[in-house]
Scaffold this active site. Sequence first.
Site, PDB file in Angstrom:
ATOM      1  N   ARG A  44      -6.455 -13.861  22.328  1.00 34.03           N
ATOM      2  CA  ARG A  44      -5.629 -12.662  22.271  1.00 34.03           C
ATOM      3  C   ARG A  44      -4.612 -12.694  23.414  1.00 34.03           C
ATOM      4  NH1 ARG A  44      -6.615 -11.106  26.647  1.00 34.03           N
ATOM      5  NH2 ARG A  44      -5.063  -9.460  26.476  1.00 34.03           N
ATOM      6  N   GLY A  45      -3.656 -11.739  23.357  1.00 33.37           N
ATOM      7  CA  GLY A  45      -2.562 -11.756  24.328  1.00 33.37           C
ATOM      8  C   GLY A  45      -1.406 -12.504  23.676  1.00 33.37           C
ATOM      9  N   ALA A  46      -0.199 -11.929  23.810  1.00 34.13           N
ATOM     10  CA  ALA A  46       0.950 -12.429  23.040  1.00 34.13           C
ATOM     11  C   ALA A  46       1.218 -13.936  23.203  1.00 34.13           C
ATOM     12  CB  ALA A  46       2.182 -11.589  23.388  1.00 34.13           C
ATOM     13  N   ARG A  86      -1.745 -11.105  12.925  1.00 34.72           N
ATOM     14  CA  ARG A  86      -1.479  -9.926  13.758  1.00 34.72           C
ATOM     15  C   ARG A  86       0.032  -9.648  13.734  1.00 34.72           C
ATOM     16  NH1 ARG A  86      -4.298  -9.328  19.404  1.00 34.72           N
ATOM     17  NH2 ARG A  86      -4.273  -7.154  18.768  1.00 34.72           N
ATOM     18  N   GLN A 192     -10.098  -4.521  27.208  1.00 36.65           N
ATOM     19  CA  GLN A 192      -9.528  -5.758  27.773  1.00 36.65           C
ATOM     20  C   GLN A 192      -9.390  -5.653  29.296  1.00 36.65           C
ATOM     21  OE1 GLN A 192      -8.461  -4.273  25.023  1.00 36.65           O
ATOM     22  NE2 GLN A 192      -7.583  -5.688  23.546  1.00 36.65           N
ATOM     23  N   ASP A 233       4.131  -7.176  24.303  1.00 33.76           N
ATOM     24  CA  ASP A 233       3.941  -7.900  23.032  1.00 33.76           C
ATOM     25  C   ASP A 233       5.248  -8.084  22.283  1.00 33.76           C
ATOM     26  OD1 ASP A 233       1.146  -6.608  23.615  1.00 33.76           O
ATOM     27  OD2 ASP A 233       0.858  -8.302  22.252  1.00 33.76           O
ATOM     28  N   ASN A 243       3.427  -2.666  23.938  1.00 33.50           N
ATOM     29  CA  ASN A 243       2.290  -3.269  24.652  1.00 33.50           C
ATOM     30  C   ASN A 243       1.034  -2.498  24.248  1.00 33.50           C
ATOM     31  OD1 ASN A 243       1.288  -5.235  26.600  1.00 33.50           O
ATOM     32  ND2 ASN A 243       0.885  -3.503  27.948  1.00 33.50           N
ATOM     33  N   LYS A 244      -0.070  -2.895  24.778  1.00 33.83           N
ATOM     34  CA  LYS A 244      -1.370  -2.313  24.420  1.00 33.83           C
ATOM     35  C   LYS A 244      -1.331  -0.785  24.425  1.00 33.83           C
ATOM     36  CE  LYS A 244      -4.356  -3.894  23.389  1.00 33.83           C
ATOM     37  NZ  LYS A 244      -4.593  -3.990  21.918  1.00 33.83           N
TER      38      LYS A 244
HETATM   39  O1  MRU Z   1      -4.702  -6.705  21.508  1.00 33.99           O
HETATM   40  P1  MRU Z   1      -4.429  -7.667  22.630  1.00 33.99           P
HETATM   41  O2  MRU Z   1      -5.576  -7.800  23.560  1.00 33.99           O
HETATM   42  O3  MRU Z   1      -3.921  -8.991  22.110  1.00 33.99           O
HETATM   43  O4  MRU Z   1      -3.229  -7.000  23.436  1.00 33.99           O
HETATM   44  C1  MRU Z   1      -2.706  -7.705  24.526  1.00 33.99           C
HETATM   45  C2  MRU Z   1      -1.665  -6.966  25.282  1.00 33.99           C
HETATM   46  O5  MRU Z   1      -1.273  -5.876  24.924  1.00 33.99           O
HETATM   47  C3  MRU Z   1      -1.049  -7.689  26.447  1.00 33.99           C
HETATM   48  O6  MRU Z   1      -0.678  -6.777  27.434  1.00 33.99           O
HETATM   49  C4  MRU Z   1       0.188  -8.445  25.982  1.00 33.99           C
HETATM   50  O7  MRU Z   1      -0.108  -9.253  24.870  1.00 33.99           O
HETATM   51  C5  MRU Z   1       0.781  -9.273  27.053  1.00 33.99           C
HETATM   52  S1  MRU Z   1      -0.194 -10.701  27.421  1.00 33.99           S
HETATM   53  C6  MRU Z   1       0.641 -11.621  28.580  1.00 33.99           C
END
Ligand code: MRU
Length: 346
Positions: A44-46, A86, A192, A233, A243-244
């Site tokens: 996970r994470g962009a 996603r 997270q 994201d 973002n999250k």
């Molecule tokens: O749902 P997730 O855990 O993939 O969400 C991740 C985030 O929102 C991060 O802040 C974002 O992807 C940046 S990661 C460098």
Amino acid sequence: MKSIQWSNDCLCLLNQTALPGSLEYIDCRDHRRVGEAIKRLEVRGAPAIGAAAAFGLVLGARELAANGENLRMLLPQVAEELLNTRPTAVNLSWALKRMMAVLDSVSSDADIVVALEQEAVAIMEEDRQVNAAISRHGLELFEQPIHAILTHCNAGALATVEYGTALGVIRQAWANGKIGRVFADETRPLLQGARLTVWELMQDGIPVTLITDNMAGWVMKKQMVQAVIVGADRIALNGDVANKIGTYSVAVLAQKHNIPFYVAAPLSTFDFSLQTGDSIPIEERDSCEVAAFGGQVVAPAGVEVFNPAFDVTPHELITAIITEHGVLRPPFCTAIASIQKEKGGK
Ligand code: MRU
């Protein structure tokens, strides 16, 4: 600790759903398993999902080649499958588009798989370098040392190939004596922040205090943090940032308390096709993530649940965006247009 490793015919992912309880790895040997891992947030994470999808496409190409199938005809379906895992992080489509462009540059079909693998490795290597550059540029924000910074979700080594974006800046600033402590929002519903950010920072020996999301306002009011930094994201041309979920609330609180709100993200997170954040697709996830906590049901059965995984922070609430090309300041539309031009971005 590496979120993603590639060796020959296998993408090895650190299973982020098992952290911090146990360190488990998942060997993905076909593209379907990579897609599943992205959907389940095992990776996970962009930036991390972009890199994982790139290797997913390599595995898909290998499967097709092994079965003597027409790669040029069938690979777009594999890319589509990976893309549909996603919707919000644009790094996923960015990486897949870049991978599919390889098909146009290779004339002999026999060379396609090798060329795809080289491109996926390049995406992975570049993410390392990009995060190092973001972290260096981020130092510019801390002319004066601060006691503490707040972060939301996880934008660290786990969310990228290495080092991280927001946590990369934090790591660098801490190493330079510019930050004394990190406050980490737990980041409901999937934690997270509590599970991953706290784990990463503790591994590095960086002082961290865990708070629940609804404590952020009080922590600001008590002047316990002097800045906020998060990852992203997807960023629109006007600087609106997806973002999250919960990031927007933190940004509103930061403005109210006169605290700078920073976003750290690579250029692969910018969507140069979107004027504003209004058209960013927001993933909605299963109701059980909200109606239960740690596997324990906490709400009456059958309750209606709203579970958006992301929100959009309007650009007016953002003090600066740190990229590998430097620190962007408002007006973001001008700053973003100029890096787009410099980079020939589309
Ligand atoms: O749902 P997730 O855990 O993939 O969400 C991740 C985030 O929102 C991060 O802040 C974002 O992807 C940046 S990661 C460098």
